[in-house]
Design a protein around this motif. Sequence first.
Motif, PDB file in Angstrom:
ATOM      1  N   ASP A 112      30.934 -12.277  49.897  1.00  0.00           N
ATOM      2  CA  ASP A 112      32.338 -12.425  49.602  1.00  0.00           C
ATOM      3  C   ASP A 112      33.277 -11.210  50.211  1.00  0.00           C
ATOM      4  O   ASP A 112      34.247 -11.658  50.862  1.00  0.00           O
ATOM      5  CB  ASP A 112      32.468 -12.768  48.302  1.00  0.00           C
ATOM      6  CG  ASP A 112      32.198 -14.203  47.693  1.00  0.00           C
ATOM      7  OD1 ASP A 112      31.729 -14.944  48.600  1.00  0.00           O
ATOM      8  OD2 ASP A 112      31.732 -14.151  46.724  1.00  0.00           O
ATOM      9  N   TYR A 113      32.907 -10.139  50.109  1.00  0.00           N
ATOM     10  CA  TYR A 113      33.501  -9.153  50.769  1.00  0.00           C
ATOM     11  C   TYR A 113      33.797  -9.169  52.213  1.00  0.00           C
ATOM     12  O   TYR A 113      34.777  -8.828  52.607  1.00  0.00           O
ATOM     13  CB  TYR A 113      32.963  -7.705  50.261  1.00  0.00           C
ATOM     14  CG  TYR A 113      33.572  -6.453  51.022  1.00  0.00           C
ATOM     15  CD1 TYR A 113      34.492  -6.069  50.680  1.00  0.00           C
ATOM     16  CD2 TYR A 113      32.968  -6.163  52.077  1.00  0.00           C
ATOM     17  CE1 TYR A 113      35.341  -5.076  51.259  1.00  0.00           C
ATOM     18  CE2 TYR A 113      33.364  -4.913  52.864  1.00  0.00           C
ATOM     19  CZ  TYR A 113      34.752  -4.474  52.259  1.00  0.00           C
ATOM     20  OH  TYR A 113      35.427  -3.493  53.041  1.00  0.00           O
ATOM     21  N   LEU A 114      32.568  -9.241  52.871  1.00  0.00           N
ATOM     22  CA  LEU A 114      32.778  -9.199  54.368  1.00  0.00           C
ATOM     23  C   LEU A 114      33.454 -10.499  54.721  1.00  0.00           C
ATOM     24  O   LEU A 114      34.156 -10.378  55.803  1.00  0.00           O
ATOM     25  CB  LEU A 114      31.149  -9.544  54.959  1.00  0.00           C
ATOM     26  CG  LEU A 114      30.097  -8.318  54.657  1.00  0.00           C
ATOM     27  CD1 LEU A 114      28.757  -8.672  54.850  1.00  0.00           C
ATOM     28  CD2 LEU A 114      30.681  -7.163  55.449  1.00  0.00           C
ATOM     29  N   LYS A 115      33.561 -11.771  54.074  1.00  0.00           N
ATOM     30  CA  LYS A 115      34.184 -12.640  54.537  1.00  0.00           C
ATOM     31  C   LYS A 115      35.767 -12.439  54.396  1.00  0.00           C
ATOM     32  O   LYS A 115      36.557 -12.913  55.082  1.00  0.00           O
ATOM     33  CB  LYS A 115      33.859 -13.951  53.681  1.00  0.00           C
ATOM     34  CG  LYS A 115      34.583 -15.050  54.175  1.00  0.00           C
ATOM     35  CD  LYS A 115      34.246 -15.590  55.183  1.00  0.00           C
ATOM     36  CE  LYS A 115      34.769 -16.931  55.514  1.00  0.00           C
ATOM     37  NZ  LYS A 115      34.524 -17.726  56.962  1.00  0.00           N
ATOM     38  N   SER A 116      36.152 -11.641  53.602  1.00  0.00           N
ATOM     39  CA  SER A 116      37.670 -11.480  53.107  1.00  0.00           C
ATOM     40  C   SER A 116      38.354 -10.183  53.347  1.00  0.00           C
ATOM     41  O   SER A 116      39.599  -9.977  53.327  1.00  0.00           O
ATOM     42  CB  SER A 116      38.041 -12.083  51.737  1.00  0.00           C
ATOM     43  OG  SER A 116      37.187 -11.629  50.828  1.00  0.00           O
ATOM     44  N   SER A 131      44.185 -18.097  69.025  1.00  0.00           N
ATOM     45  CA  SER A 131      44.941 -17.923  67.888  1.00  0.00           C
ATOM     46  C   SER A 131      44.167 -17.125  67.033  1.00  0.00           C
ATOM     47  O   SER A 131      42.774 -17.130  66.754  1.00  0.00           O
ATOM     48  CB  SER A 131      45.339 -19.427  67.348  1.00  0.00           C
ATOM     49  OG  SER A 131      44.103 -20.089  66.744  1.00  0.00           O
ATOM     50  N   TRP A 132      44.852 -16.388  66.191  1.00  0.00           N
ATOM     51  CA  TRP A 132      44.385 -15.432  65.153  1.00  0.00           C
ATOM     52  C   TRP A 132      43.795 -16.376  63.958  1.00  0.00           C
ATOM     53  O   TRP A 132      44.744 -17.459  63.645  1.00  0.00           O
ATOM     54  CB  TRP A 132      45.188 -14.308  64.798  1.00  0.00           C
ATOM     55  CG  TRP A 132      45.607 -13.255  65.997  1.00  0.00           C
ATOM     56  CD1 TRP A 132      46.551 -13.287  66.676  1.00  0.00           C
ATOM     57  CD2 TRP A 132      44.513 -12.268  66.404  1.00  0.00           C
ATOM     58  NE1 TRP A 132      46.428 -12.135  67.810  1.00  0.00           N
ATOM     59  CE2 TRP A 132      45.288 -11.624  67.392  1.00  0.00           C
ATOM     60  CE3 TRP A 132      43.328 -11.881  65.785  1.00  0.00           C
ATOM     61  CZ2 TRP A 132      44.498 -10.615  67.857  1.00  0.00           C
ATOM     62  CZ3 TRP A 132      42.692 -10.823  66.222  1.00  0.00           C
ATOM     63  CH2 TRP A 132      43.232 -10.058  67.443  1.00  0.00           C
ATOM     64  N   VAL A 133      42.930 -15.897  63.320  1.00  0.00           N
ATOM     65  CA  VAL A 133      42.380 -16.735  62.174  1.00  0.00           C
ATOM     66  C   VAL A 133      43.080 -15.888  60.974  1.00  0.00           C
ATOM     67  O   VAL A 133      43.162 -14.749  60.616  1.00  0.00           O
ATOM     68  CB  VAL A 133      40.941 -16.674  61.903  1.00  0.00           C
ATOM     69  CG1 VAL A 133      40.568 -17.299  60.634  1.00  0.00           C
ATOM     70  CG2 VAL A 133      40.384 -17.206  63.116  1.00  0.00           C
ATOM     71  N   ALA A 134      43.775 -16.838  60.179  1.00  0.00           N
ATOM     72  CA  ALA A 134      44.591 -16.344  58.725  1.00  0.00           C
ATOM     73  C   ALA A 134      43.470 -16.494  57.726  1.00  0.00           C
ATOM     74  O   ALA A 134      42.460 -17.240  57.685  1.00  0.00           O
ATOM     75  CB  ALA A 134      45.528 -17.457  58.510  1.00  0.00           C
ATOM     76  N   ALA A 135      43.655 -15.618  56.409  1.00  0.00           N
ATOM     77  CA  ALA A 135      42.977 -15.456  55.572  1.00  0.00           C
ATOM     78  C   ALA A 135      42.978 -16.977  54.793  1.00  0.00           C
ATOM     79  O   ALA A 135      44.247 -17.656  54.736  1.00  0.00           O
ATOM     80  CB  ALA A 135      43.631 -14.584  54.623  1.00  0.00           C
ATOM     81  N   LYS A 136      42.014 -17.277  54.086  1.00  0.00           N
ATOM     82  CA  LYS A 136      41.726 -18.608  53.642  1.00  0.00           C
ATOM     83  C   LYS A 136      42.017 -18.106  52.030  1.00  0.00           C
ATOM     84  O   LYS A 136      41.304 -17.537  51.348  1.00  0.00           O
ATOM     85  CB  LYS A 136      40.371 -19.177  54.029  1.00  0.00           C
ATOM     86  CG  LYS A 136      40.571 -19.673  55.364  1.00  0.00           C
ATOM     87  CD  LYS A 136      39.241 -20.130  55.798  1.00  0.00           C
ATOM     88  CE  LYS A 136      39.259 -20.694  57.059  1.00  0.00           C
ATOM     89  NZ  LYS A 136      37.923 -20.974  57.553  1.00  0.00           N
ATOM     90  N   ASP A 137      42.663 -19.364  51.386  1.00  0.00           N
ATOM     91  CA  ASP A 137      42.684 -19.148  49.864  1.00  0.00           C
ATOM     92  C   ASP A 137      41.591 -19.197  49.028  1.00  0.00           C
ATOM     93  O   ASP A 137      41.373 -18.367  48.227  1.00  0.00           O
ATOM     94  CB  ASP A 137      43.579 -20.316  49.254  1.00  0.00           C
ATOM     95  CG  ASP A 137      45.114 -20.038  49.605  1.00  0.00           C
ATOM     96  OD1 ASP A 137      45.457 -18.993  50.150  1.00  0.00           O
ATOM     97  OD2 ASP A 137      45.852 -21.250  49.737  1.00  0.00           O
ATOM     98  N   GLU A 140      39.811 -15.944  49.304  1.00  0.00           N
ATOM     99  CA  GLU A 140      40.324 -14.787  48.311  1.00  0.00           C
ATOM    100  C   GLU A 140      39.975 -15.320  46.943  1.00  0.00           C
ATOM    101  O   GLU A 140      39.610 -14.278  46.133  1.00  0.00           O
ATOM    102  CB  GLU A 140      42.047 -14.957  48.356  1.00  0.00           C
ATOM    103  CG  GLU A 140      42.223 -14.571  49.813  1.00  0.00           C
ATOM    104  CD  GLU A 140      41.881 -12.738  50.099  1.00  0.00           C
ATOM    105  OE1 GLU A 140      42.353 -12.184  49.064  1.00  0.00           O
ATOM    106  OE2 GLU A 140      41.605 -12.673  50.996  1.00  0.00           O
ATOM    107  N   ASP A 141      39.947 -16.474  46.530  1.00  0.00           N
ATOM    108  CA  ASP A 141      39.522 -17.067  45.248  1.00  0.00           C
ATOM    109  C   ASP A 141      37.982 -16.526  44.808  1.00  0.00           C
ATOM    110  O   ASP A 141      37.922 -16.205  43.697  1.00  0.00           O
ATOM    111  CB  ASP A 141      39.681 -18.464  45.103  1.00  0.00           C
ATOM    112  CG  ASP A 141      41.040 -19.006  44.939  1.00  0.00           C
ATOM    113  OD1 ASP A 141      42.070 -18.023  44.815  1.00  0.00           O
ATOM    114  OD2 ASP A 141      41.311 -20.213  45.345  1.00  0.00           O
ATOM    115  N   ALA A 142      37.256 -16.526  45.984  1.00  0.00           N
ATOM    116  CA  ALA A 142      35.895 -16.218  45.597  1.00  0.00           C
ATOM    117  C   ALA A 142      35.649 -14.776  45.225  1.00  0.00           C
ATOM    118  O   ALA A 142      34.704 -14.297  44.339  1.00  0.00           O
ATOM    119  CB  ALA A 142      34.883 -16.316  47.057  1.00  0.00           C
ATOM    120  N   LEU A 143      36.599 -14.009  45.604  1.00  0.00           N
ATOM    121  CA  LEU A 143      36.422 -12.442  45.149  1.00  0.00           C
ATOM    122  C   LEU A 143      36.886 -12.331  43.728  1.00  0.00           C
ATOM    123  O   LEU A 143      36.514 -11.399  43.284  1.00  0.00           O
ATOM    124  CB  LEU A 143      37.640 -11.641  46.057  1.00  0.00           C
ATOM    125  CG  LEU A 143      37.124 -11.432  47.476  1.00  0.00           C
ATOM    126  CD1 LEU A 143      38.099 -10.591  48.300  1.00  0.00           C
ATOM    127  CD2 LEU A 143      35.619 -10.335  47.405  1.00  0.00           C
TER     128      LEU A 143
END
Length: 146
Positions: A112-116, A131-137, A140-143
Amino acid sequence: MKISVQTEPFDLGTEMAGFGTGREDVGAVVSFTGIVRDDTGAMDALELEHYPGMTERAIAKIVGEAIERWKLADVIVIHRHGRLGVGEQIMMVATAARHRVAAFEAAEFLMDYLKSRAPFWKKEHGPEGTSWVAAKDEDEDALKRW
């Protein structure tokens, strides 16, 4: 403990050979390998950028927290950067602990840390350009559970 941020592919079998074995304090080993996937159907490659040194220090810090929190005997974190095609391995996490719950939870925490939160910047390449990849909700929720 092994932390590697690299461009080269890794061999899961080689990395896992002997991991956690020969120790009387290890009763569980968990591993996870992340693969580049195409959620849109229009991605040719994913490109990851990072700042050498900073990225490794940030990952080492979170690995240290996982070791302390779950009393891990050993950890491997490998994360690739550069241009990766769909279907290529992008990262792996392995944890060794006395009990399986600790090994599983620590591995999920690290993933989860590595992903976000790990300092990587991701860019998708496709027929329409980049295109740049935006953070996914959901990432973030997984953290929040940790």
